[in-house]
Design a protein around this motif. Structure first.
Motif, short mmCIF file in Angstrom:
data_model
loop_
_atom_site.label_atom_id
_atom_site.label_comp_id
_atom_site.label_asym_id
_atom_site.label_seq_id
_atom_site.Cartn_x
_atom_site.Cartn_y
_atom_site.Cartn_z
N PRO A 67 0.80 -1.23 0.00
CA PRO A 67 0.00 0.00 0.00
C PRO A 67 0.83 1.27 0.00
CG PRO A 67 -0.86 -1.57 1.61
CD PRO A 67 0.48 -2.09 1.15
N PHE A 68 2.10 1.16 0.37
CA PHE A 68 2.97 2.34 0.45
C PHE A 68 3.92 2.45 -0.75
CE2 PHE A 68 2.18 0.69 4.79
CZ PHE A 68 1.36 1.72 5.25
N MET A 69 3.80 1.54 -1.70
CA MET A 69 4.73 1.50 -2.83
C MET A 69 4.17 2.22 -4.05
SD MET A 69 6.25 -2.41 -2.57
CE MET A 69 7.58 -2.08 -3.74
N GLN A 70 5.07 2.68 -4.90
CA GLN A 70 4.68 3.32 -6.15
C GLN A 70 4.51 2.27 -7.24
OE1 GLN A 70 7.51 6.19 -7.60
NE2 GLN A 70 5.97 7.21 -8.89
N HIS A 71 5.44 1.32 -7.30
CA HIS A 71 5.38 0.24 -8.28
C HIS A 71 5.07 -1.05 -7.53
CE1 HIS A 71 8.16 3.29 -10.05
NE2 HIS A 71 7.33 3.12 -11.08
N ILE A 72 3.92 -1.62 -7.80
CA ILE A 72 3.43 -2.74 -7.01
C ILE A 72 3.90 -4.06 -7.61
CG2 ILE A 72 1.42 -3.82 -5.99
CD1 ILE A 72 1.88 -0.91 -5.16
N PRO A 73 4.75 -4.81 -6.91
CA PRO A 73 5.19 -6.12 -7.40
C PRO A 73 4.19 -7.21 -7.03
CG PRO A 73 6.27 -5.64 -5.34
CD PRO A 73 5.37 -4.47 -5.62
N SER A 74 4.29 -8.33 -7.68
CA SER A 74 3.41 -9.46 -7.37
C SER A 74 4.10 -10.38 -6.37
CB SER A 74 3.05 -10.24 -8.65
OG SER A 74 4.23 -10.70 -9.29
N MET A 75 4.28 -9.87 -5.17
CA MET A 75 4.93 -10.63 -4.10
C MET A 75 3.93 -10.87 -2.98
SD MET A 75 8.13 -11.11 -5.01
CE MET A 75 9.45 -10.43 -6.02
N SER A 76 3.61 -12.13 -2.73
CA SER A 76 2.60 -12.44 -1.71
C SER A 76 3.06 -13.53 -0.76
CB SER A 76 1.29 -12.86 -2.37
OG SER A 76 1.48 -14.01 -3.17
N PHE A 77 4.37 -13.77 -0.69
CA PHE A 77 4.87 -14.85 0.16
C PHE A 77 4.66 -14.52 1.64
CE2 PHE A 77 8.39 -12.08 -1.00
CZ PHE A 77 9.02 -11.82 0.21
N ILE A 78 4.54 -15.58 2.43
CA ILE A 78 4.33 -15.44 3.88
C ILE A 78 5.67 -15.53 4.60
CG2 ILE A 78 3.33 -16.55 5.92
CD1 ILE A 78 0.99 -17.43 4.22
N LEU A 79 5.86 -14.64 5.54
CA LEU A 79 7.06 -14.64 6.37
C LEU A 79 6.72 -15.21 7.74
CD1 LEU A 79 8.14 -11.04 5.40
CD2 LEU A 79 9.45 -13.09 4.84
N VAL A 80 7.51 -16.15 8.20
CA VAL A 80 7.39 -16.68 9.55
C VAL A 80 8.68 -16.33 10.28
CG1 VAL A 80 7.09 -18.73 10.99
CG2 VAL A 80 5.87 -18.55 8.81
N ASP A 81 8.64 -15.26 11.05
CA ASP A 81 9.79 -14.85 11.84
C ASP A 81 9.71 -15.56 13.19
OD1 ASP A 81 10.46 -13.19 9.76
OD2 ASP A 81 9.59 -11.39 10.66
N VAL A 82 10.75 -16.31 13.52
CA VAL A 82 10.71 -17.16 14.71
C VAL A 82 12.05 -17.12 15.42
CG1 VAL A 82 11.33 -19.18 13.33
CG2 VAL A 82 10.20 -19.51 15.52
N GLU A 83 12.04 -17.29 16.72
CA GLU A 83 13.28 -17.30 17.48
C GLU A 83 14.26 -18.29 16.87
OE1 GLU A 83 12.73 -16.94 21.98
OE2 GLU A 83 10.74 -17.57 21.30
N ARG A 84 15.51 -17.86 16.78
CA ARG A 84 16.52 -18.63 16.04
C ARG A 84 16.65 -20.07 16.54
NH1 ARG A 84 20.46 -16.75 12.70
NH2 ARG A 84 20.04 -14.60 13.36
N ILE A 85 16.52 -20.28 17.85
CA ILE A 85 16.70 -21.61 18.42
C ILE A 85 15.65 -22.60 17.91
CG2 ILE A 85 15.26 -21.20 20.47
CD1 ILE A 85 17.35 -22.76 22.09
N ALA A 86 14.50 -22.08 17.45
CA ALA A 86 13.42 -22.97 17.02
C ALA A 86 13.23 -22.99 15.51
CB ALA A 86 12.11 -22.54 17.69
N MET A 87 14.11 -22.34 14.76
CA MET A 87 13.91 -22.23 13.31
C MET A 87 13.85 -23.59 12.61
SD MET A 87 16.26 -18.95 12.24
CE MET A 87 16.16 -19.40 10.51
N ASP A 88 14.79 -24.47 12.91
CA ASP A 88 14.83 -25.77 12.25
C ASP A 88 13.56 -26.58 12.55
OD1 ASP A 88 17.26 -25.31 11.05
OD2 ASP A 88 18.42 -26.27 12.63
N ALA A 89 13.14 -26.56 13.82
CA ALA A 89 11.95 -27.33 14.21
C ALA A 89 10.70 -26.77 13.53
CB ALA A 89 11.79 -27.29 15.73
N VAL A 90 10.58 -25.45 13.46
CA VAL A 90 9.43 -24.83 12.80
C VAL A 90 9.45 -25.13 11.30
CG1 VAL A 90 8.41 -22.61 12.13
CG2 VAL A 90 9.09 -23.02 14.51
#
Length: 242
Positions: free
Chosen positions: A104-127
């Motif tokens: 909504p804040f961009m001038q040129h809108i890309p087709s990017m819709s991927f989901i980000l899962v930000d998680v504590e580093r210690i649990a990244m592999d398990a997640v």
């Protein structure tokens, strides 16, 4: 987070006026233990302070006298993903959001819709392994390299698992961890997943955000320091007279 700030968040998420009953339902969905009497008092205080306005009998609306706070509203799929991770990893902090939060804040809108899962580093592999089993129809990337980003970010059904930086500024929406606008503004400068938002587009995003959204500069620069991006973001703010 205070009940008053939750009320402002709810008002910001609305496209029209709201009633006290609708507000109570929202607060209870977010596990806020609050009575109708308390909400009545807080609504009156927010009206008196100019943060809310009355839009009719029993109707309230966000005042146009203030910049609204940023509210990231997760969709049903994101809510379910976040809830599933919370059930599986109850002691791990996760933040689930879509890269399209910045469009909504961009001038040129890309087709990017991927989901980000930000998680504590210690649990990244398990997640990561858990998501591979639970979402076999999706491509799951674990802390992708630059070449991975160049190759896969425009794919549908993509989930990117990344490390959640300690003390990253998060918000919540009905009990779901969401990114604050300060986290988003720093992440788009710091992360290779947002290379498409670089250059002149980056300055355009910062201008649009600061014109329309309440930004806590101290929180922004504190998180930027943790990402070693404080000098870069101060330069953007100075160049844009922000």
């Amino acid at each position: 987070m205070t009940i008053s700030s939750e009320i402002i968040k709810f008002a910001t998420s609305r496209t029209s006026s709201f009633t006290k009953k609708e507000l109570l339902e929202f607060l209870k969905a977010g596990t806020e233990d609050v009575s109708a009497g308390t909400v009545h008092v807080l609504l009156n205080r927010l009206v008196e302070s100019g943060k809310l306005a009355k839009a009719g009998h029993g109707l309230f609306i966000l005042s146009d006298m203030i910049k609204p706070p940023y509210v990231y509203i997760p969709n049903d799929a994101e809510k379910e993903l976040s809830s599933a991770l919370k059930r599986k990893f109850p002691f791990v902090t996760c933040c689930v959001w879509k890269a399209s939060a910045i469009t909504p804040f961009m001038q040129h809108i890309p087709s990017m819709s991927f989901i980000l899962v930000d998680v504590e580093r210690i649990a990244m592999d398990a997640v990561f392994q858990h998501l591979q089993g639970q979402y076999p129809e999706s491509m799951i990337l674990l802390n992708p390299s630059q070449s991975d980003c160049d190759r896969y970010l425009n794919m549908d059904n993509l989930i990117v698992v990344r490390p959640l930086i300690a003390e990253a500024p998060l918000s919540t929406y009905q009990g779901v961890n969401t990114p604050s606008i300060e986290k988003i503004l720093v992440d788009i400068v710091s992360e290779k997943e947002f290379d498409y938002a670089g250059g002149a587009e980056l300055y355009h995003i910062y201008n649009n955000v600061f014109e329309s959204i309440e930004v806590n500069k101290k929180k922004l620069l504190r998180y930027a320091s943790r990402r070693n991006r404080k000098e870069r973001i101060e330069q953007i703010l100075k160049s844009n007279n922000l």
